[in-house]
Design an enzyme around this catalytic site. Sequence first.
Site, short mmCIF file in Angstrom:
data_model
loop_
_atom_site.label_atom_id
_atom_site.label_comp_id
_atom_site.label_asym_id
_atom_site.label_seq_id
_atom_site.Cartn_x
_atom_site.Cartn_y
_atom_site.Cartn_z
N HIS A 1 8.85 3.67 9.01
CA HIS A 1 8.67 2.80 10.17
C HIS A 1 7.47 3.28 10.98
CE1 HIS A 1 9.89 -0.03 13.26
NE2 HIS A 1 9.59 0.91 14.14
N ASN B 1 13.56 4.65 4.57
CA ASN B 1 12.62 3.65 5.11
C ASN B 1 11.47 4.35 5.83
OD1 ASN B 1 11.71 1.02 5.89
ND2 ASN B 1 12.57 1.35 7.93
N SER C 1 0.83 -1.21 0.00
CA SER C 1 0.00 0.00 0.00
C SER C 1 0.87 1.27 0.00
CB SER C 1 -0.97 0.00 1.18
OG SER C 1 -0.29 0.10 2.40
N ASN C 2 2.02 1.21 0.65
CA ASN C 2 2.91 2.39 0.61
C ASN C 2 3.54 2.55 -0.77
OD1 ASN C 2 3.20 3.88 3.24
ND2 ASN C 2 3.37 1.75 3.95
N MET D 1 10.98 -6.51 4.51
CA MET D 1 11.12 -7.15 5.82
C MET D 1 12.51 -7.75 6.09
SD MET D 1 8.37 -6.28 7.12
CE MET D 1 8.36 -7.18 8.66
N LYS E 1 22.57 -14.52 2.93
CA LYS E 1 22.18 -13.11 2.83
C LYS E 1 22.98 -12.39 1.75
CE LYS E 1 21.74 -9.10 5.88
NZ LYS E 1 20.29 -9.04 6.10
C1 GRF Z 1 3.87 -0.60 6.88
O1 GRF Z 1 3.23 -0.49 8.11
C2 GRF Z 1 5.30 -0.11 6.98
O2 GRF Z 1 5.44 0.98 7.82
C3 GRF Z 1 5.95 -1.32 7.58
O3 GRF Z 1 5.38 -2.41 6.89
C4 GRF Z 1 4.06 -2.06 6.48
C5 GRF Z 1 3.97 -2.28 5.01
O4 GRF Z 1 2.69 -2.08 4.50
N1 GRF Z 1 7.38 -1.21 7.52
P1 GRF Z 1 2.46 -2.02 2.92
O5 GRF Z 1 3.04 -3.31 2.34
O6 GRF Z 1 3.11 -0.81 2.38
O7 GRF Z 1 0.96 -2.01 2.78
#
Ligand code: GRF
Length: 202
Positions: A113, A111, A13-14, A88, A63
């Site tokens: 957070h 990033n 979503s971001n 992640m 990694k």
């Molecule tokens: C968000 O809450 C972001 O802050 C965190 O992971 C989530 C990702 O959401 N790091 P999306 O995949 O962008 O919907």
Amino acid sequence: MINIAILASGTGSNAKMLLEQEKFLSHIQIELIITDKSNAGVINIARHYNKKVIVVEKGILNKQKHENLIMNHLTKHNIDWIFLAGYMRILSTSFIKYFWSESLNQSKIINIHPSLLPAFKGLNAYEQAYQSADDYSGITVHFVDTGVDTGKIIKQEKFRRLQNDSLDTFKARGLELEHKIYPAVLEMLDKAISNNCYEELL
Ligand code: GRF
């Protein structure tokens, strides 16, 4: 034009909000989306916006090998800046050094957070903040450094925790704020590139 890559592991979503914002910017091109999950929602979002999306699963790779594969795609596409949007994995020091800007004295990796950093770093930040019962939580956009969620803060906004909030309503309010401030930071970067002045970000 500066090329940006989004790294994401989840719903996206971001990433979607950054892609929407890109339409209004003239110095930034979101060139590539990379995900480490073959079933991540961000894949369909990228396709919807006609963006190149590459799945680089870690699988049995260590990694370093996994990051090397990602790095190959980033260099092939001349990526200058990276926006992590729910990615992640913790990036290694060598990866961060590769994207280090001497002139900014920061990495060119940003990033988002979901807490008022330095409070509640790391995983499950919404859960940690909700359980704390603090009156406010918040969202932080920061440069990535070699620590976990310790980089220099670019933008931070608070949101109120309501008395009758469930974890879900609390998270939903936070996510709404994420969707406002991450595109705003992309716009700040566009302006910085245009003016060749990064002070507002720093
Ligand atoms: C968000 O809450 C972001 O802050 C965190 O992971 C989530 C990702 O959401 N790091 P999306 O995949 O962008 O919907």
